[in-house]
Each structure stands twice: as structure tokens, then as C-alpha cells.
Design an enzyme around this catalytic site. Sequence first.
Site, PDB file in Angstrom:
ATOM      1  N   GLU A 161       2.094 -14.335 -19.966  1.00 31.96           N
ATOM      2  CA  GLU A 161       1.955 -13.119 -19.144  1.00 31.96           C
ATOM      3  C   GLU A 161       1.213 -12.042 -19.926  1.00 31.96           C
ATOM      4  O   GLU A 161       0.313 -11.378 -19.403  1.00 31.96           O
ATOM      5  CB  GLU A 161       3.334 -12.572 -18.749  1.00 31.96           C
ATOM      6  CG  GLU A 161       4.243 -13.570 -18.067  1.00 31.96           C
ATOM      7  CD  GLU A 161       5.151 -14.311 -19.040  1.00 31.96           C
ATOM      8  OE1 GLU A 161       4.650 -14.875 -20.039  1.00 31.96           O
ATOM      9  OE2 GLU A 161       6.367 -14.352 -18.799  1.00 31.96           O
ATOM     10  N   HIS A 169       3.055 -14.673 -25.352  1.00 31.15           N
ATOM     11  CA  HIS A 169       3.420 -15.317 -24.093  1.00 31.15           C
ATOM     12  C   HIS A 169       2.278 -15.264 -23.075  1.00 31.15           C
ATOM     13  O   HIS A 169       1.398 -14.401 -23.157  1.00 31.15           O
ATOM     14  CB  HIS A 169       4.687 -14.669 -23.513  1.00 31.15           C
ATOM     15  CG  HIS A 169       5.928 -15.038 -24.273  1.00 31.15           C
ATOM     16  ND1 HIS A 169       7.154 -14.463 -24.045  1.00 31.15           N
ATOM     17  CD2 HIS A 169       6.119 -15.956 -25.265  1.00 31.15           C
ATOM     18  CE1 HIS A 169       8.052 -15.010 -24.864  1.00 31.15           C
ATOM     19  NE2 HIS A 169       7.453 -15.910 -25.614  1.00 31.15           N
ATOM     20  N   CYS A 219       7.762  -9.368 -22.116  1.00 29.33           N
ATOM     21  CA  CYS A 219       6.678  -9.430 -21.133  1.00 29.33           C
ATOM     22  C   CYS A 219       6.959  -8.504 -19.962  1.00 29.33           C
ATOM     23  O   CYS A 219       6.025  -7.919 -19.393  1.00 29.33           O
ATOM     24  CB  CYS A 219       6.469 -10.861 -20.655  1.00 29.33           C
ATOM     25  SG  CYS A 219       5.724 -11.897 -21.932  1.00 29.33           S
TER      26      CYS A 219
END
Length: 161
Positions: free
Chosen positions: A81, A79, A108
Site C-alpha cells: 500500500e 508494504h 499503512c
Amino acid sequence: MSGKRTDYISWDEYFMGIAQLSAMRSKDPNTQVGACIVSQENKILSMGYNGFPKGCDDDEYPWNREGDLCDSKYAYVTHSELNAILNYRGGSLEGTKLYVTLFPCNECAKAIIQVGIAELVYADDKYNGTPANLASRRMLTSAGVKMTPYRSNGRILELKV
Ligand SMILES: [Zn+2]
């Protein structure tokens, strides 16, 4: 009267704009997400978008959501992040601010908490109320991470030259 320009963009527009631009780099056919990490002095430290790890070819790994885990993107995608956190090699992220185009998932959230990010500014929150979203909010709240929804003023960011 200094005669300075008044229509310049705000810090929030600037950093969310960077996160949105980063999102546009993602090859994910369904969800493009971008993130931007900023210091307490408003300096950009890192950026990221959702994609496969280094060396894992976008043309060879699956982007689909269906089928066995090994045949879907869920086994491989990192992801935005987490990519922004991992892309930063400059030391500590303690006390920083994360701008992200979509509210972070529970995985995350763990990384955000553990590296010491103090505040999260998020744009979209389309998974609000889902188990991953609820777990994420629960952990972020317990850890004292400030969660601020991004308030867009609707302005289209376009440089007039
Ligand atoms: Zn996530």
C-alpha cells in the site's frame, strides 16, 4: 439487443486482479501482497507490492521473520500500500480508491488516511483481531475511510484466445 459480450470482468475483478498480479512480483517467502490505486473515473493511478526500497538488494537483505530487527525483513520491507502511494508521482490521491489483497496494517493505514484515499477494498483479512489490525481499523474508521470487503465470484481470470 446490442450483441455485446456479457462475460466481461467487473471493475472490482479488474482492479483486484491487478493487485493480485502485483503481489506475485514480491520476493517475500511468506506473504505476497499487492495494491492498486484507482481514480474516481476508474483509471489506474498506481500499483505496488511488498519489497525492499530501491537499491536494497533482494539477495543481500534478509527476508526472515526471526532474530534481531536488523536481521529480519521487518526493518526493511515496504508494504504494498505504501509502495503504491509512493510510486504515484502524478499529484493528489485525494478521493481515490485502494484495492489491496490483504487488509492494511496500522502503519499503512496512517499513510492511506494522510494522502486522502477515500475507500479501501480488501481481499484477505487474515490478521483480523490482532493489535495492528484493530489499530488500523480504529484509525480508518475515525478518518472516515470506507472499508469494503472484496466479494469474489470465484471466477478464475483467464483470457481465452
Ligand atoms: Zn502495512
